[in-house]
Design a protein around this motif. Structure first.
Motif, PDB file in Angstrom:
ATOM      1  N   ALA A 347     -40.424 -81.317  59.595  1.00  0.00           N
ATOM      2  CA  ALA A 347     -39.730 -80.188  60.208  1.00  0.00           C
ATOM      3  C   ALA A 347     -38.639 -79.658  59.290  1.00  0.00           C
ATOM      4  CB  ALA A 347     -39.144 -80.606  61.556  1.00  0.00           C
ATOM      5  N   GLU A 348     -37.866 -80.579  58.687  1.00  0.00           N
ATOM      6  CA  GLU A 348     -36.802 -80.153  57.793  1.00  0.00           C
ATOM      7  C   GLU A 348     -37.364 -79.568  56.505  1.00  0.00           C
ATOM      8  OE1 GLU A 348     -34.395 -80.237  54.393  1.00  0.00           O
ATOM      9  OE2 GLU A 348     -35.914 -81.769  54.732  1.00  0.00           O
ATOM     10  N   THR A 349     -38.510 -80.114  56.033  1.00  0.00           N
ATOM     11  CA  THR A 349     -39.115 -79.608  54.797  1.00  0.00           C
ATOM     12  C   THR A 349     -39.413 -78.123  54.917  1.00  0.00           C
ATOM     13  OG1 THR A 349     -40.156 -81.770  54.525  1.00  0.00           O
ATOM     14  CG2 THR A 349     -40.944 -80.001  53.116  1.00  0.00           C
ATOM     15  N   LEU A 350     -39.861 -77.710  56.099  1.00  0.00           N
ATOM     16  CA  LEU A 350     -40.178 -76.306  56.319  1.00  0.00           C
ATOM     17  C   LEU A 350     -38.953 -75.431  56.084  1.00  0.00           C
ATOM     18  CD1 LEU A 350     -42.588 -74.560  57.193  1.00  0.00           C
ATOM     19  CD2 LEU A 350     -41.728 -74.691  59.518  1.00  0.00           C
ATOM     20  N   GLY A 351     -37.778 -75.943  56.461  1.00  0.00           N
ATOM     21  CA  GLY A 351     -36.555 -75.188  56.226  1.00  0.00           C
ATOM     22  C   GLY A 351     -36.194 -75.074  54.761  1.00  0.00           C
ATOM     23  N   SER A 352     -36.788 -75.927  53.911  1.00  0.00           N
ATOM     24  CA  SER A 352     -36.513 -75.885  52.472  1.00  0.00           C
ATOM     25  C   SER A 352     -37.491 -74.988  51.720  1.00  0.00           C
ATOM     26  CB  SER A 352     -36.601 -77.308  51.889  1.00  0.00           C
ATOM     27  OG  SER A 352     -35.723 -78.183  52.546  1.00  0.00           O
ATOM     28  N   ALA A 353     -38.461 -74.409  52.415  1.00  0.00           N
ATOM     29  CA  ALA A 353     -39.496 -73.617  51.751  1.00  0.00           C
ATOM     30  C   ALA A 353     -38.881 -72.457  50.970  1.00  0.00           C
ATOM     31  CB  ALA A 353     -40.498 -73.089  52.769  1.00  0.00           C
ATOM     32  N   SER A 354     -39.323 -72.303  49.732  1.00  0.00           N
ATOM     33  CA  SER A 354     -38.876 -71.171  48.921  1.00  0.00           C
ATOM     34  C   SER A 354     -39.993 -70.157  48.713  1.00  0.00           C
ATOM     35  CB  SER A 354     -38.363 -71.653  47.567  1.00  0.00           C
ATOM     36  OG  SER A 354     -39.356 -72.405  46.882  1.00  0.00           O
ATOM     37  N   VAL A 355     -41.240 -70.566  49.022  1.00  0.00           N
ATOM     38  CA  VAL A 355     -42.389 -69.656  48.934  1.00  0.00           C
ATOM     39  C   VAL A 355     -43.276 -69.895  50.152  1.00  0.00           C
ATOM     40  CG1 VAL A 355     -44.493 -69.034  47.678  1.00  0.00           C
ATOM     41  CG2 VAL A 355     -42.410 -69.554  46.415  1.00  0.00           C
ATOM     42  N   ILE A 356     -43.683 -68.822  50.798  1.00  0.00           N
ATOM     43  CA  ILE A 356     -44.715 -68.902  51.836  1.00  0.00           C
ATOM     44  C   ILE A 356     -45.933 -68.162  51.310  1.00  0.00           C
ATOM     45  CG2 ILE A 356     -45.372 -68.395  54.211  1.00  0.00           C
ATOM     46  CD1 ILE A 356     -42.421 -68.325  54.940  1.00  0.00           C
ATOM     47  N   ALA A 357     -46.996 -68.902  51.036  1.00  0.00           N
ATOM     48  CA  ALA A 357     -48.243 -68.307  50.552  1.00  0.00           C
ATOM     49  C   ALA A 357     -49.172 -68.170  51.747  1.00  0.00           C
ATOM     50  CB  ALA A 357     -48.868 -69.188  49.475  1.00  0.00           C
ATOM     51  N   SER A 358     -49.471 -66.947  52.139  1.00  0.00           N
ATOM     52  CA  SER A 358     -50.167 -66.702  53.397  1.00  0.00           C
ATOM     53  C   SER A 358     -51.493 -65.990  53.190  1.00  0.00           C
ATOM     54  CB  SER A 358     -49.286 -65.856  54.323  1.00  0.00           C
ATOM     55  OG  SER A 358     -49.972 -65.509  55.507  1.00  0.00           O
ATOM     56  N   ASP A 359     -52.480 -66.379  54.013  1.00  0.00           N
ATOM     57  CA  ASP A 359     -53.693 -65.578  54.127  1.00  0.00           C
ATOM     58  C   ASP A 359     -53.329 -64.209  54.679  1.00  0.00           C
ATOM     59  OD1 ASP A 359     -55.654 -67.315  53.223  1.00  0.00           O
ATOM     60  OD2 ASP A 359     -55.803 -68.334  55.141  1.00  0.00           O
ATOM     61  N   LYS A 360     -54.180 -63.243  54.428  1.00  0.00           N
ATOM     62  CA  LYS A 360     -53.979 -61.916  55.014  1.00  0.00           C
ATOM     63  C   LYS A 360     -54.611 -61.833  56.391  1.00  0.00           C
ATOM     64  CE  LYS A 360     -56.610 -58.433  53.913  1.00  0.00           C
ATOM     65  NZ  LYS A 360     -57.120 -58.005  55.249  1.00  0.00           N
ATOM     66  N   THR A 361     -55.914 -62.057  56.429  1.00  0.00           N
ATOM     67  CA  THR A 361     -56.672 -61.800  57.646  1.00  0.00           C
ATOM     68  C   THR A 361     -56.293 -62.756  58.759  1.00  0.00           C
ATOM     69  OG1 THR A 361     -58.509 -61.034  56.286  1.00  0.00           O
ATOM     70  CG2 THR A 361     -58.992 -61.534  58.590  1.00  0.00           C
ATOM     71  N   GLY A 362     -55.836 -62.188  59.869  1.00  0.00           N
ATOM     72  CA  GLY A 362     -55.531 -62.976  61.050  1.00  0.00           C
ATOM     73  C   GLY A 362     -54.131 -63.542  61.075  1.00  0.00           C
ATOM     74  N   THR A 363     -53.465 -63.625  59.920  1.00  0.00           N
ATOM     75  CA  THR A 363     -52.117 -64.174  59.859  1.00  0.00           C
ATOM     76  C   THR A 363     -51.109 -63.049  59.643  1.00  0.00           C
ATOM     77  OG1 THR A 363     -53.032 -66.174  58.864  1.00  0.00           O
ATOM     78  CG2 THR A 363     -50.653 -65.892  58.750  1.00  0.00           C
ATOM     79  N   LEU A 364     -51.315 -62.287  58.590  1.00  0.00           N
ATOM     80  CA  LEU A 364     -50.501 -61.096  58.365  1.00  0.00           C
ATOM     81  C   LEU A 364     -51.067 -59.894  59.108  1.00  0.00           C
ATOM     82  CD1 LEU A 364     -49.921 -61.531  54.520  1.00  0.00           C
ATOM     83  CD2 LEU A 364     -48.271 -61.992  56.337  1.00  0.00           C
ATOM     84  N   THR A 365     -52.362 -59.927  59.339  1.00  0.00           N
ATOM     85  CA  THR A 365     -53.027 -58.839  60.059  1.00  0.00           C
ATOM     86  C   THR A 365     -53.602 -59.369  61.366  1.00  0.00           C
ATOM     87  OG1 THR A 365     -55.168 -59.220  59.007  1.00  0.00           O
ATOM     88  CG2 THR A 365     -53.632 -57.764  57.863  1.00  0.00           C
ATOM     89  N   LYS A 366     -54.119 -58.460  62.194  1.00  0.00           N
ATOM     90  CA  LYS A 366     -54.606 -58.842  63.513  1.00  0.00           C
ATOM     91  C   LYS A 366     -56.021 -59.395  63.487  1.00  0.00           C
ATOM     92  CE  LYS A 366     -53.737 -56.080  66.992  1.00  0.00           C
ATOM     93  NZ  LYS A 366     -52.830 -56.901  67.818  1.00  0.00           N
TER      94      LYS A 366
END
Length: 954
Positions: A347-366
């Motif tokens: 849980a704390e590691t997530l707060g240390s994230a400096s980069v979020i690498a995300s898929d497009k389809t379904g995550t950034l888009t609908k």
């Protein structure tokens, strides 16, 4: 493949790898495959043979890790170095208690045992909750497959499929095992979960002419994929771990998980504390022995007990339990926001994230293809509304994005014909259930149905048409046609949709209002300009055309009549961004977090979406997977520093990107849903799996699972992770500075006993110390656990998203915190000893009270000083009076501590147990005033810091 990351990326079964051996079923005639498997594809296996093969080969399931036994889970809770330090302190305490004669109860040892057991229980409970939450995200029904058994179609559990079974595939089915196609009619399969390719793949039963990458084996279907369109039959050639999905699952065992930053830091702090505690205990015991001229066994035991008590006081016994509680509360808060964290420390590691690498389809888009533009001979219109809910309207005007309703009758008729035609040449279905709209079939085709609903009467009119025949879409033709019978018109129509350039080449006329006019060079150029304009804006384009044919037109060889068509227009389709993601990306950037988009889509589409969301500035370009494969290690790291959009990437490229970002010192959160994403997710610092669309293999390898597949949920979890980290720093700052106050009190009380009047105060020549061992233990009981625990659930004090991420090597207890801890501890010690001096005869200030009263006053001052320190510790730079009343638990803990201190000072039987004496109002007033010096000292320190660092964030 990059030479910079062969150790990981080369382990992946790349989608460009080939299986060229003689047993590869994709390179063999289906008759040979069926003969080798002992099955007639027209009949299938009999039940007896299927049962025998199931018993021999085992169930068609991926091998999962064996459940961790309870004893192992319990043992894991005691592997924390700080817990080991506490157990050592407990052992020393019990030894001293036994040497003294084992009189009474070893309170300090029992307290330590209780803390250690509580910590273990909290860890076990949270891990169990996380496991239950992950299980709840799985499908509530078992996967099933339709097979031929003894010539009959039967439905069996997919886990019971065996080699030689004949799968019967239809639209919407999940493929239960790897299989060689026997027949296929317009069969298209979504293989994104395995290959990362977003487009459905057209399948064909013809033998593959040569070895090909996994995604190009058109005569095979694979476990974990889904049928998007058409029908087919296939002979199962591999099940369970022998499937392509199983091959990737095996790789997860070779991918090592690393300790989280918090685990590494707590381990380091525990070691430092261990050495510090030993040093303090030895120094104090030696000084006490020298100053007091210890000569008797009784004095020696007193000095030894003092040293052990001080050592126990210096160790924050409550730290492991409080840490577990804080993490558990934070994890539950994340779960309420649809982010299920599987391990507390993550849980704390997530707060240390400096980069979020995300898929497009379904995550950034609908992940809901939407028609937003329609271009015809008379102009262009915009359709409002996104997704599959058929709400919206058609707008026109010079600025169609802000235009009014479409009133041009000629343009309206053309738009109706385009959307109506696209809905006729269509095999998808739009379904409503309990107010939720979903599609069955190809999402692009469904977009026409949704758009048609936005024009009154269009859907009803289309429903009256009867289909008489069709020509399926193929990747070679890039077209689909449907022969329809419009009621009452005395003629049929062949409606065709497909790639605009291919379709225009087959058109000889164009629809203009109610008229059909020749498609001359000028009109053809206008149509092509519209296609180019939409494509430049990252829309996927599809054209629609038709031709009238005589009623009763023959349906044989329909594709030969896909010519002399009347062009209707072109639509622009896009997977729209989630509306909440733009704000989430802005929040991430404000927090100093880079957002990187990784997608299998076209670079133009990826860049358009990334620009709209604020991930990149206009004019940025995407880097493709092919370009990544040509880079070496340094080149990859250089690209990772600047590139924020990756397009047309294969799943193995994700691992390259993770490696490059981590090599550059980033803490990487990586999202994924396909089975081939699993190794990259396990390698990332925070692997984030999609709970809705993600495969079970992906969820198993991830650190966190999104219950709503939404990027905004990740950013919300990052905020919660930062709040968790802040709260950990708060209670560490509080525990260490308070314990340092106890150390300073005893250390300087022994060293300067003569200065403050302690030397000889007992009148009997015995060793005199400022605090008794039992009083030190009482302070730990009253002031450590309760306030620290309440501080661990403190609401956000500072704006946690207004500062950059914590660096990989940044200490949780840095130099600034250590300075604060030491200075506050020193002020506590001075205030306590001055209080004792005020009431004792002699020393700097002449007093008249007994040693018992003076010591009780000093004891009370130290307790109250630590309660004041609660408010200091909520921030290193913000005033204690800022948002002072937002945490009712904190005030409750302080109030309870105050009541308990009053009781231990005024209640007779507690006075006997802890060596205290009653205090009057004057004593209490002095104790409160002296204790408050801690608060005023820290307020001045913070004020000076803010004056020097205006504009900076704590």
């Amino acid at each position: 493949m990059s030479s910079g990351s062969p150790s990981r990326a080369d382990r992946l079964p790349s989608t460009s790898s080939t299986d060229s051996g003689p047993t590869d079923p994709s390179l063999r005639e289906v008759a040979d495959v069926a003969r080798e498997l002992g099955v007639d594809p027209a009949v299938g296996l009999d039940d007896t043979e299927a049962a025998r093969r199931l018993a021999a080969d085992g169930p068609n399931e991926l091998r999962s890790k064996p459940p961790v036994p309870l004893w192992r889970k319990v043992l894991d809770q005691f592997r924390d170095p700080l817990v080991a330090l506490l157990l050592v302190a407990m052992g020393i305490s019990v030894t001293v208690w036994w040497v003294e004669g084992a009189d009474g109860v070893p309170v300090d040892a029992l307290v330590i045992v209780a803390v250690v057991v509580l910590n273990a229980a909290l860890g076990l409970v949270q891990e169990s909750k996380a496991e239950n939450a992950v299980a709840a995200l799985r499908s509530m029904t078992e996967a099933t497959s339709t097979v031929l058994r003894e010539g009959r179609r039967v439905t069996v559990r997919s886990a019971e499929l065996v080699r030689g079974d004949v799968l019967v595939l239809a639209e919407g089915d999940a493929v239960g095992a790897d299989a060689r196609l026997v027949s296929a009619t317009a069969l298209r399969v979504q293989e994104a979960s395995l290959t990362g390719e977003s487009e459905a793949v057209l399948k064909d039963a013809r033998v593959l002419p040569a070895a090909a990458p996994l995604g190009d084996r058109f005569d095979m279907v694979y476990k974990g994929t889904a049928v998007a369109q058409g029908v087919g039959r296939a002979v199962v050639v591999a099940t369970g771990m022998a499937t392509q999905m199983g091959a990737i699952a095996r790789l997860l065992d070779a991918t090592e998980e690393e300790a989280t930053p918090l685990q590494r830091e707590i381990s380091r702090v525990s070691k430092v504390l261990g050495l510090t505690v030993i040093g303090i205990a030895v120094v104090v015991m030696v000084l006490a022995a020298i100053v007091n001229d210890v000569s008797s066994a009784a004095d020696l035991v007193t000095v030894l007990l003092l040293g052990v008590s001080l050592a126990v006081a210096a160790v924050p016994e409550g730290l492991p339990a409080i840490l577990s509680v804080v993490l558990a509360v934070g994890v539950q808060a994340m779960a309420r926001r649809k982010a299920v964290v599987k391990k507390l420390h993550s849980a704390e590691t997530l707060g240390s994230a400096s980069v979020i690498a995300s898929d497009k389809t379904g995550t950034l888009t609908k992940n809901e293809m939407t028609i937003q533009r329609v271009a015809t001979a008379s102009g262009e219109v915009a359709l409002t509304g996104v997704g599959y809910r058929p709400d919206g309207e058609v707008r026109a005007g010079p600025d169609i994005d802000r235009g009014g309703p479409l009133e041009d009758e000629r343009l309206l008729r053309e738009v109706v014909m385009v959307l109506g035609g696209g809905s006729l040449a269509n095999d998808a279905q739009l379904v409503e259930a309990d107010g939720e709209w979903t599609v069955q079939g190809d999402p692009t085709e469904a977009a026409f149905l949704v758009a048609a609903h936005k024009l009154a009467g269009t859907v009803d009119r289309v429903a009256e048409f009867e289909r008489r025949g069709e020509v399926p879409f193929t990747s070679e033709r890039k077209l689909m046609s449907a022969l329809v019978d419009p009621p009452g018109e005395g003629a049929w129509a062949l409606v065709t949709k497909g790639a605009p350039d291919v379709l225009l080449a087959r058109c000889s006329a164009v629809q203009v209002g109610e008229e059909i006019v020749p498609l001359d060079d000028e009109r053809r150029a206008t149509a092509l300009d519209a296609v180019e304009r939409l494509s430049d804006r990252a829309y996927r384009t599809l054209g629609v055309a038709y031709r009238r044919v005589a009623e009763g037109f023959g349906t044989d060889r329909l594709e030969e009549h896909e010519s002399d068509l009347v062009h209707l227009g072109v639509v622009g389709i896009i997977d729209p961004p989630r509306p909440e993601v733009t704000a989430a990306v802005a929040e991430a950037r404000r927090a100093g977090i880079r957002v990187v988009m990784i997608t299998g889509d076209h670079p133009v589409t990826a860049t358009r979406i990334a620009t709209d969301l604020g991930i990149v500035e206009r004019g940025a370009r995407a880097v493709t997977g092919t370009e990544l494969d040509r880079l070496d290690g340094p080149g990859l790291r250089a690209a990772a520093r600047t590139v924020s959009v990756y397009a047309r990437v294969a799943p193995q490229n994700k691992l390259q990107i993770v490696d490059a970002l981590q090599a550059d010192g980033h803490v990487v959160a990586m999202t994924g849903d396909g089975v081939n994403d699993a190794p990259a997710l396990k390698t990332a610092d925070i692997g984030v799996a999609m709970g809705v669309t993600g495969t079970e293999v992906t969820k198993e390898s991830a650190t966190m699972i999104l219950g709503d597949d939404n990027f905004a949920t990740i950013v919300a979890a990052v905020r919660q992770g930062r709040v968790i980290f802040d709260n950990i720093k708060k209670f560490l700052r509080y525990l260490l500075s308070s314990n340092m106050g106890e150390v300073c009190t005893v250390l300087f009380g022994v060293l300067f006993a003569g200065v403050v009047g302690l030397e000889g105060a007992s009148g009997g020549g015995a060793v005199v110390v400022p605090l008794l061992a039992t009083q030190i233990l009482w302070i730990n009981l009253v002031t450590d656990s309760g306030p620290a625990l309440a501080m661990g659930v403190d609401p956000e004090t500072d704006d946690v998203m207004a500062r950059p991420p914590r660096g990989m090597h940044e200490r949780i207890i840095d130099a600034r915190m250590w300075t604060g801890v030491l200075s506050i501890g020193l002020v506590m010690g001075i205030a306590t000893l001055l209080t004792i001096d005020i009431f004792l005869p002699g020393g700097l200030v002449e007093g008249s009270d007994s040693l018992a009263v003076a010591r009780t006053a000093g004891f009370t001052t130290l307790v109250l000083a630590q309660l004041f320190n609660v408010f200091n510790s909520r921030s290193e730079t913000t005033s204690a009076f800022h948002r002072m009343f937002v945490n009712r638990w904190l005030w409750g803990a302080v109030g309870l501590g105050l009541l308990l201190q009053v009781a231990v000072v005024q209640v007779p039987f507690l006075q006997v147990a802890f060596g205290t004496a009653s205090l009057d109002l004057a004593h209490w007033g002095v104790a409160v005033a002296m204790a408050s010096s801690v608060l005023w000292f820290d307020e001045i320190r913070k004020l000076l810091w803010r004056a020097r660092h205006r504009g900076e964030v704590a």
